[in-house]
Structure formats: C-alpha cells, structure tokens
Motif scaffolding. Structure first.
Motif, PDB file in Angstrom:
ATOM      1  N   LEU A   7       8.006   9.692  -3.440  1.00  0.00           N
ATOM      2  CA  LEU A   7       7.757   8.405  -4.085  1.00  0.00           C
ATOM      3  C   LEU A   7       6.398   7.863  -3.656  1.00  0.00           C
ATOM      4  O   LEU A   7       6.125   7.718  -2.457  1.00  0.00           O
ATOM      5  CB  LEU A   7       8.862   7.412  -3.713  1.00  0.00           C
ATOM      6  N   HIS A  30       3.455   4.797  -4.083  1.00  0.00           N
ATOM      7  CA  HIS A  30       3.305   3.384  -4.439  1.00  0.00           C
ATOM      8  C   HIS A  30       1.987   3.117  -5.159  1.00  0.00           C
ATOM      9  O   HIS A  30       1.153   4.003  -5.343  1.00  0.00           O
ATOM     10  CB  HIS A  30       3.404   2.519  -3.181  1.00  0.00           C
ATOM     11  N   THR A  60       7.642  -0.722  -0.804  1.00  0.00           N
ATOM     12  CA  THR A  60       8.051  -1.096  -2.156  1.00  0.00           C
ATOM     13  C   THR A  60       9.256  -0.279  -2.620  1.00  0.00           C
ATOM     14  O   THR A  60      10.021  -0.701  -3.482  1.00  0.00           O
ATOM     15  CB  THR A  60       6.872  -0.909  -3.143  1.00  0.00           C
ATOM     16  N   TRP A  61       9.443   0.914  -2.008  1.00  0.00           N
ATOM     17  CA  TRP A  61      10.543   1.803  -2.385  1.00  0.00           C
ATOM     18  C   TRP A  61      11.783   1.618  -1.507  1.00  0.00           C
ATOM     19  O   TRP A  61      12.779   2.325  -1.708  1.00  0.00           O
ATOM     20  CB  TRP A  61      10.089   3.260  -2.314  1.00  0.00           C
ATOM     21  N   VAL A 112      15.160   1.188  -3.302  1.00  0.00           N
ATOM     22  CA  VAL A 112      15.543   2.435  -3.970  1.00  0.00           C
ATOM     23  C   VAL A 112      15.971   3.473  -2.945  1.00  0.00           C
ATOM     24  O   VAL A 112      16.968   4.192  -3.129  1.00  0.00           O
ATOM     25  CB  VAL A 112      14.387   2.956  -4.835  1.00  0.00           C
ATOM     26  N   ALA A 171       9.021   8.382   0.976  1.00  0.00           N
ATOM     27  CA  ALA A 171       7.970   7.505   0.472  1.00  0.00           C
ATOM     28  C   ALA A 171       6.918   7.410   1.559  1.00  0.00           C
ATOM     29  O   ALA A 171       7.247   7.321   2.743  1.00  0.00           O
ATOM     30  CB  ALA A 171       8.528   6.128   0.129  1.00  0.00           C
ATOM     31  N   ASN A 205       4.440   4.773  -9.044  1.00  0.00           N
ATOM     32  CA  ASN A 205       4.271   3.491  -9.713  1.00  0.00           C
ATOM     33  C   ASN A 205       2.790   3.086  -9.655  1.00  0.00           C
ATOM     34  O   ASN A 205       2.172   3.139  -8.592  1.00  0.00           O
ATOM     35  CB  ASN A 205       5.136   2.435  -9.021  1.00  0.00           C
ATOM     36  N   CYS A 226       6.462  -3.558 -11.285  1.00  0.00           N
ATOM     37  CA  CYS A 226       7.132  -2.804 -10.216  1.00  0.00           C
ATOM     38  C   CYS A 226       8.639  -2.808 -10.443  1.00  0.00           C
ATOM     39  O   CYS A 226       9.373  -3.571  -9.799  1.00  0.00           O
ATOM     40  CB  CYS A 226       6.805  -3.396  -8.848  1.00  0.00           C
ATOM     41  N   GLN A 273      10.854  -0.893  -9.476  1.00  0.00           N
ATOM     42  CA  GLN A 273      11.625  -0.563  -8.275  1.00  0.00           C
ATOM     43  C   GLN A 273      12.007  -1.827  -7.514  1.00  0.00           C
ATOM     44  O   GLN A 273      12.949  -1.815  -6.712  1.00  0.00           O
ATOM     45  CB  GLN A 273      10.857   0.405  -7.372  1.00  0.00           C
ATOM     46  N   PRO A 276      16.214  -1.946  -8.670  1.00  0.00           N
ATOM     47  CA  PRO A 276      16.297  -0.717  -7.877  1.00  0.00           C
ATOM     48  C   PRO A 276      17.501   0.155  -8.216  1.00  0.00           C
ATOM     49  O   PRO A 276      17.430   1.378  -8.082  1.00  0.00           O
ATOM     50  CB  PRO A 276      16.370  -1.226  -6.430  1.00  0.00           C
ATOM     51  N   SER A 294      16.894   3.984  -9.169  1.00  0.00           N
ATOM     52  CA  SER A 294      17.454   5.054  -8.329  1.00  0.00           C
ATOM     53  C   SER A 294      18.303   6.005  -9.164  1.00  0.00           C
ATOM     54  O   SER A 294      18.251   7.226  -8.974  1.00  0.00           O
ATOM     55  CB  SER A 294      18.276   4.459  -7.184  1.00  0.00           C
TER      56      SER A 294
END
Length: 347
Positions: free
Chosen positions: A75, A77, A85-86, A89, A102, A145, A306, A308, A312, A316
């Motif tokens: 993942l 960002h 940010t993840w 998720v 991430a 993202n 965003c 996520q 989320p 996911s």
C-alpha cells in the motif's frame, strides 16, 4: 526486519508496537532510504530463512522454505501523507488474515528525505525495492492513492518487477483539478506568499491547515477523523515548511507531465474514481481507464480524495477481492477485476 510484538521503547520515528495492536511497526532500508513499515498478516520467516542461495550457478531457495502462495498487498500513500493513512484498512486486513504492508515514501512520514533532483526516479527505485522484498514472500499486488497511484502505475510499466496487479486510486497527471493546475502555473499570489519578507506565524499556518485539510481529503469534512487531521497538519508546523512543500509540489506536478508509459501496462489494473475528490478530478480516472484498454473502472460518487479514510471497510474488501483475483492466471484475474466493478459502481 520485523518489529517485536512485545511493548518496547519508541523507535526514532516515535511509534511503538504493542500486543494489542495488530499492526507491526519496523524500520527498514529500501534503495538506501531508511523508512517506517506497517505490516499485518502472518509473521514472515526470519530474514536468514528467506535469503536465496546459489547452487551450481542457479538461484535456489533456502532448505525448508515454503513456496510463497498468498497474495501480499503493498500500500502506497499520497503526497504529504504517510503509511498511517492506511491504518484503518490495515486493521481490517489483519482481522481477515490478509498479508499487507504500508510504507512511508521517501520525503514523507518517518522516511529519510528525498535527495536533490528529480523525485519520481528516486521513488521508483524505492518502490521497486519494496516489491522485490515482498515478492519473496508471496504474489505482490500494489494499491496506491494519489502519488502512490502514480508509483503503482509506473511499477506496472516495468516488466522486470514481479507485480501481479494494481489498484490505482486518484492517480494525478491526466485531467487534473483546478488546484493542481494552479500549483503548476505558480500564479502571482503563490509567488508572493513564498517571497514574504516576514514569515506568517506558525500558529496561523496550522490553524489554516486544520480548516483546509479535511475539505481536501474527505468527501465530508465534518466526518474527518481528528487524529488523521492532526497528522496532516503536523506536516505544516511553520511558514518555512509550507513553502518547502509548495516548491516540492510544483516540481512533482512538472514531472507528472511525462510520468507515464501506459502502453506498457499489461497486468490487471483497477482504476478507482472518487466523485467528491477535490484534488484529482473524476475525469482523470476515466482518462486513465481509456488509455489502458484492458483496465476496469470503478466509480464511487460518495468518496473523496482518500477513500481509505472515508470508507476503510469498502476499500479493504475491494483490495482483498482484487488481490485474490490478480494472483491467479491472467484470464481469471481479468474476469475477477470485471466482477469487482462491472465498469461502474455508483455510490
């Protein structure tokens, strides 16, 4: 390379890993850049157990090492963001037993800064190193993202990288919003702001950021998570940091003009378009979909820049389903990607 599950003192990045947290936190080096990694899923083998060895000039795995099978999500960002940010998720993926990592991209979060010069080649080298590490453990599927979407697409263009599929969420550089176009033109008001002889007080910079950030990142600014907003505003503690980020953004927008070779993308690609995105227009995602004929398009009118953070749970589930399909033979992966979106899903 994986952080302990026991409570321990904070790393230089200021974060710890606890037994209650399903997200493992560690610091690693990729392409010479030390960065922070958030990871969920089954614990990988110790580094020594997954180090390849050579036998009679051929590459072979260490004795007793199981062949990687489960897809692994990587993942990425966006600009001025971080791996955090993840987190929502990642917690859901952990509960589902889906392996994922991430990372803080160079120049952001707790990663070391970018070097002077073009940004995208540095980010390419970093992303490639992450992919190669994760590919030893399983089939790699990228999800990015914004700027992370750009890096995912550029990785997909590199046929030497073991990537099985890409989910691109709000990648810029196609048909961008007025805000990104404004940064690229660098109009007089921005030039004046950057050249002010007396810097704007830090408390005023932060106050403005607290109002602007939720409106830019979320579909509904009133639903913004306070911790996530504080994390973003911490990137702009004073006038100098703001002008530095502005100059960096201008350079990135210039590089995006020649960032893609989309005819080289041959793996499954799912393009996610967010109808309430104030940074990257919905037209940008549709243009990306048109430029990659075998890609699939998913439109969510209720998501912001965003998703996520907005949703989320849906993200996911989307990533889990897509990665399962992308890890299969290509024809099956394409069919699964089609089933995910059926070209357009209304919010």
């Amino acid at each position: 390379m994986t952080a302990s599950q026991r409570p321990e003192p904070a790393d230089p990045g200021g974060r710890t890993t606890t037994d209650a947290d399903p997200i493992r936190v560690s610091f690693r080096r990729y392409a010479g850049v030390r960065t922070r990694v958030l990871e969920v899923g089954p614990q990988p083998p110790a580094p020594a157990d997954r180090t390849p060895r050579r036998v009679l000039g051929k590459r072979a795995t260490t004795r007793g090492q199981a062949k990687p099978t489960a897809p692994r999500l990587v993942l990425l960002h966006g600009y001025c963001d971080s791996a955090d940010t993840w987190r929502p998720v990642l917690e859901l993926l952990a509960a589902a037993g889906v392996p994922a990592v991430a990372v803080d991209l160079p120049g952001f979060g707790d990663a070391q800064p970018l070097r002077p010069g073009p940004m995208l080649p540095q980010l390419d080298a970093f992303t490639a190193a992450v992919i190669k590490e994760q590919a030893v453990l399983g089939t790699v599927v990228l999800a990015g993202n914004s700027l992370g979407g750009t890096m995912s697409l550029r990785a997909a263009e590199n046929h030497r990288l073991p990537v099985s599929g890409v989910v691109s969420i709000a990648a810029p550089g196609f048909v961008d919003s007025w805000l990104i176009r404004t940064v690229a033109r660098y109009p007089l008001p921005l030039r004046m702001y950057s050249a002010l002889p007396l810097p704007i007080p830090g408390f005023l910079v932060r106050a403005v950021a607290e109002q602007v950030v939720p409106r830019l990142l979320y579909a509904d600014s009133t639903a913004a998570d306070a911790d996530q907003v504080r994390r973003f505003t911490a990137l702009f503690p004073d006038y100098r940091s703001t002008t530095t980020r502005l100059e960096q953004a201008r350079q990135l927008v210039e590089e995006l003009a020649n960032a893609y070779r989309l005819e080289e993308v041959r793996i499954p690609l799912l393009v996610v378009v967010c109808g309430k995105d104030k940074l990257v227009s919905a037209a940008s995602g549709r243009q990306l979909h048109a430029l990659v004929p075998h890609s699939r398009l998913m439109v969510r009118e209720d998501w912001g820049h965003c998703p996520q953070l907005d949703d989320p749970v849906e993200i996911s589930e989307l990533l889990t389903y897509f990665s399962a399909g992308a890890s299969r033979p290509s024809k099956i992966a394409a069919r699964v990607a089609a089933e995910v979106s059926e070209d357009t899903v209304a919010g």
